[in-house]
Design an enzyme around this catalytic site. Structure first.
Site, mmCIF file in Angstrom:
data_model
loop_
_atom_site.group_PDB
_atom_site.id
_atom_site.type_symbol
_atom_site.label_atom_id
_atom_site.label_comp_id
_atom_site.label_asym_id
_atom_site.label_seq_id
_atom_site.Cartn_x
_atom_site.Cartn_y
_atom_site.Cartn_z
ATOM 1 N NE ARG A 92 -3.554 2.721 0.740
ATOM 2 C CZ ARG A 92 -4.589 2.974 1.522
ATOM 3 N NH1 ARG A 92 -5.088 2.036 2.290
ATOM 4 N NH2 ARG A 92 -5.134 4.172 1.530
ATOM 5 N NE ARG A 101 -7.466 2.873 -1.384
ATOM 6 C CZ ARG A 101 -8.023 3.868 -0.727
ATOM 7 N NH1 ARG A 101 -8.452 3.691 0.483
ATOM 8 N NH2 ARG A 101 -8.169 5.047 -1.263
ATOM 9 C CG ASP A 104 -8.684 1.026 2.522
ATOM 10 O OD1 ASP A 104 -7.878 1.573 3.306
ATOM 11 O OD2 ASP A 104 -9.850 1.433 2.357
ATOM 12 C CG ASP A 106 -10.819 1.892 6.136
ATOM 13 O OD1 ASP A 106 -9.674 2.382 6.226
ATOM 14 O OD2 ASP A 106 -11.569 2.088 5.152
#
Length: 169
Positions: A92, A101, A104, A106
């Site tokens: 990344r 990307r 990812d 989160d």
């Protein structure tokens, strides 16, 4: 799935969103889950199916997205650092906001905690607006109450357009 923490160790249930639209996204996402599950103090509890979704932001390939639930004895900032380290491990590079990307990760929810710091907001500030987060999260945690709205994930998913979120067989 990994074993839960010992009963005398404080742990928190957390929800993580995963996404990828560069390289072999499916392999990257599966490998990221393995990396998380092998991390000390992180215990995988559940994972969603994968969904193909239209990218938000500049023109780019569609994403594969999913969510996972874990328990952890890490504090929210330490968990975020693990997620950032794993993103970096999978190549990344942060070039542009909402750009393509390789991976990812989160941090969406951490128990019922509400946290606003310069580098971490819990719940994730845009999760209630994003079908690509709510659909897989509702699959594995429909009754989890998002602490800002006070609504269950199953109710929140009913408020977004899910027409661009497609289950990967």
């Amino acid at each position: 799935m990994s074993a839960p923490p010992a009963p005398n160790v404080a742990s928190a249930r957390s929800a993580i969103a995963l996404g990828s639209n560069l390289g072999n996204s499916l392999q990257t996402l599966e490998s990221a889950i393995v990396s998380l599950a092998q991390t000390p103090e992180i215990f995988l509890q559940a994972r969603s199916h994968w969904y193909q979704t239209r990218a938000v932001g500049p023109p780019q390939p569609d994403y594969l997205n999913g969510c996972m639930l874990l328990t952890t004895t890490l504090n929210p900032h330490a968990l975020l650092q693990v997620l950032l380290d794993i993103e970096k491990q999978f190549g990344r590079v942060r070039r542009e906001r909402w750009g393509p990307r390789t991976l990812d990760l989160d941090l969406l929810l951490y128990g019922d905690r509400i946290l606003h710091t310069p580098n971490l907001q819990i719940p994730h500030p845009r999760m209630t607006e994003r079908a690509f987060v709510l659909v897989p999260l509702a699959e594995i945690a429909p009754d989890w109450i998002e602490p800002v709205s006070g609504k269950a994930i199953a109710d929140l998913v009913q408020t977004v357009d899910c027409s661009e979120v497609h289950l990967i067989p």
